[in-house]
Scaffold this active site. Structure first.
Site, short mmCIF file in Angstrom:
data_model
loop_
_atom_site.label_atom_id
_atom_site.label_comp_id
_atom_site.label_asym_id
_atom_site.label_seq_id
_atom_site.Cartn_x
_atom_site.Cartn_y
_atom_site.Cartn_z
N LYS A 160 17.80 18.40 54.82
CA LYS A 160 16.91 19.55 54.79
C LYS A 160 15.71 19.34 53.87
CE LYS A 160 19.34 22.64 57.33
NZ LYS A 160 18.81 23.47 58.42
N SER A 177 21.04 30.56 52.85
CA SER A 177 21.65 30.41 51.53
C SER A 177 22.25 29.02 51.39
CB SER A 177 22.71 31.47 51.29
OG SER A 177 23.72 31.35 52.26
#
Lengths: 404, 404
Positions: free
Chosen positions: B82, B112
């Site tokens: 990511k 989250s």
């Protein structure tokens, strides 16, 4: 030792260089990794609460400057550094006795851990029969794993006497040559090849970082710290680095007296037997006379340090969860020393000047999800015990550690 | 999507190449690893019992020839791929809106997981405020971890509506730009940079092996298989590899319908919502319209496959215990497909000719010892249940899988 073929090599760096040439085709050049989080943590003083109950209680925690480099022998063949010594010992036997005789005789060992797997792999590589003597109570997966390597498994009782007896009978029947796990020059020299790779890999990393402008300062390692069980790997690395200016340190668990090397060297006499169930199960063995003779010489090994079971678990969690590197508990005692042993940290703060580049040996990665689960479940249970006001065994361990 | 700044880049390999130049200084060139044991296992037919209850029951298990290469994004910054998309999205925002405006506005996201940590890291690097909206029931370690990255944590309820509302209010108060976890061109292009590195690293490995005489045959990858959750990374890799001849496959968990991409593409319509508690917790999200448009195009993604929870656990055990590589469950669905999905294995056996070099993406390593303990403890409990004659939920899962 009976049934071994004595080595004719001196314990010198030149012998290690020759060993490396012999085993290079058979072993992996394992990677050296760095990790910013762990280097930062090592360079941050411990919380004062970590020193409570130790000789440094109330003192200002040391503030060493440390850059860490990790030699990942968990990525070695069979998952541990033992492949180095086993390939060297067998290659040398073949050189001296001939391949035909070795194929007729075979090799035997009484270790049931990483050394057994390493010897089985080396023997299979050369078409030499391998006989592994292991206690009949060994875990089935270990037995099957050794058999899968093509080795003949012989069962014995659990004591060293009972094992020795089975080795005798294997030798009597087959003529097999005993290849001990650490008490042999050829094994020690094989393990020492790790330090050759380690120093040159770190020099490459530092040169690249300097060229990229992301690091300045020293061009190589200041120190190497390695786990110490029987002492074959620690003494091998010490022989390789003797006279190079790179300091060598050994790390042990303190639990139930597993720090026999540290205690023996401090007392001036080898401790011949150890009985401990430390979670660092690869480090439950005492030094042999041969490894003691190297490790007790301060021009070879500059210091020995012990860490608690909690230190080992804490370090292991960091290596798994932060470095994403799967290691066995024995592999992290060096890192645990760097992070949590205040005596070692004060040494680095005192002598380290602008900081030390420390090479940490991750010796192996042969553990299982179930073993890790049980190591950490134990803690949870004990923590719960302490919260209820009982004094857990853990407390005693920690006091024992700081006596060192 | 409201509150985002729309991208002005086409979804092409050229855009990925440009993205790579932008983010290279900020990301790690993660290693590509190989593993003989796993390649051998992949090239060995499954036991016929593994096919019981599947459409291939009674058939001869496929015998594909497979060499595996693993892109270890668990070693990426923040422990997952990511970081690529987050650095790209933010760098592009700074290019277009200016650093001053971005420092005034900030960025916000409602993930989250790994994306939140990645965005927080990228924002901190450029001195841009990051706002992370997470459910108030999030685990404390996740909250503390995100705050440690210097991000502002805002709490919301657990539904996507409740989260969206908090995002609205953060945007109203701060002017922050929304950076979504996958539904944005700049994110997709950032994740696609992985495939650039992967193909060239494998070519290097193959060339070196050929030079050393230990491998012959092809000079590059035949296929890449990657996990598919929201589809940002899979579509990014597909865009990078489009027209190169390297096939791209996606892998999903089948548990409780988590294989929404596979089912949607098969039915010709995107499945907009998924409700699953698969252990591969990074893959619980459905495709977005944007990622669906890429993934449903067979010239981009050549096939989608699903694996059971048991397949994921079995693959995870191999990666941890054999490869010594610490990964999260979501990371191993590609390997699980290669090892256990008979439909995929038959495809390789049929079309693979002399064999395929398959690149497997290990997407991340952000899990904990406790999470792993609980994943495997579940199994032990269920196994015990089955032995007692009950029909565990696991059985239903396995039947569900083979419908694919």
């Amino acid at each position: 030792m009976a049934h071994t073929v004595p080595s004719d090599l001196p314990l010198t760096r030149a012998s290690v260089l020759a060993a490396h040439e012999l085993i290079k085709p058979h072993i992996h050049l394992t990677p050296v990794q760095t990790n910013t989080t762990l280097s930062t943590l090592a360079s941050t003083p411990q919380d004062p609460s970590a020193l409570i109950g130790t000789p440094w209680e109330g003192a200002t925690p040391a503030h060493p400057r440390i850059s860490l480099f990790f030699k990942c022998e968990n990525f070695q063949r069979i998952g541990a550094f033992k492949a180095r010594g086993a390939f060297h010992a067998l290659t040398r036997l073949i050189e001296r006795l001939g391949i035909e005789e070795m194929r007729r005789k075979g090799v035997v060992t009484h270790s049931s851990g990483n050394h057994a797997q390493a010897l089985a792999l080396a023997a299979r590589t050369f078409g030499v029969p391998a006989h592994i003597v292991m206690p009949s109570i060994s875990t089935p997966s270990k037995i099957v794993g050794t058999q899968a390597q093509g080795a003949h498994v012989h069962f014995s009782g659990s004591t060293s006497e009972e094992r020795e007896k089975v080795v005798e009978s294997v030798v009597a029947q087959t003529g097999a040559v005993l290849v001990p796990p650490y008490d042999h020059e050829d094994i020690i020299l094989g393990q020492g090849t790790m330090a050759l790779e380690f120093t040159s890999q770190v020099e490459d990393i530092l040169a690249q970082d300097k060229a990229r402008g992301v690091r300045e300062g020293k061009v190589g390692l200041d120190a190497v710290i390695a786990p110490c069980g029987g002492g074959g790997m620690l003494s091998g690395n010490a022989i390789t680095l003797h006279g190079t200016g790179v300091r060598v340190f050994g790390a042990e668990p303190s639990f139930e007296g597993a720090d026999d090397a540290r205690r023996g060297v401090a007392a001036g006499a080898r401790i011949p037997s150890v009985k401990t169930l430390t979670i660092a199960d690869g480090l439950r063995t005492p030094l042999s006379p041969l490894t003691y003779s190297v490790i007790s010489d301060p021009t070879y090994v500059h210091g020995l340090y012990a860490v608690t079971e909690k230190n080992i678990r804490d370090a292991m969690r960091l290596v798994l969860e932060r470095m994403k590197c799967f290691v066995e508990p024995s592999a992290v005692v060096g890192l645990a020393t760097v992070l949590y042993n205040e005596e070692f940290r004060r040494l680095v703060a005192r002598e380290g000047g602008e900081g030390w580049n420390i090479g940490v040996v991750f010796s192996g990665g042969n553990t299982t999800i179930e073993a890790i689960t049980s190591i950490f479940a134990d803690v949870d249970a004990k923590k719960a015990g302490r919260q209820e006001g009982t004094v857990g065994k853990d407390g005693a361990r920690e006091v024992e550690n700081v006596a060192g």
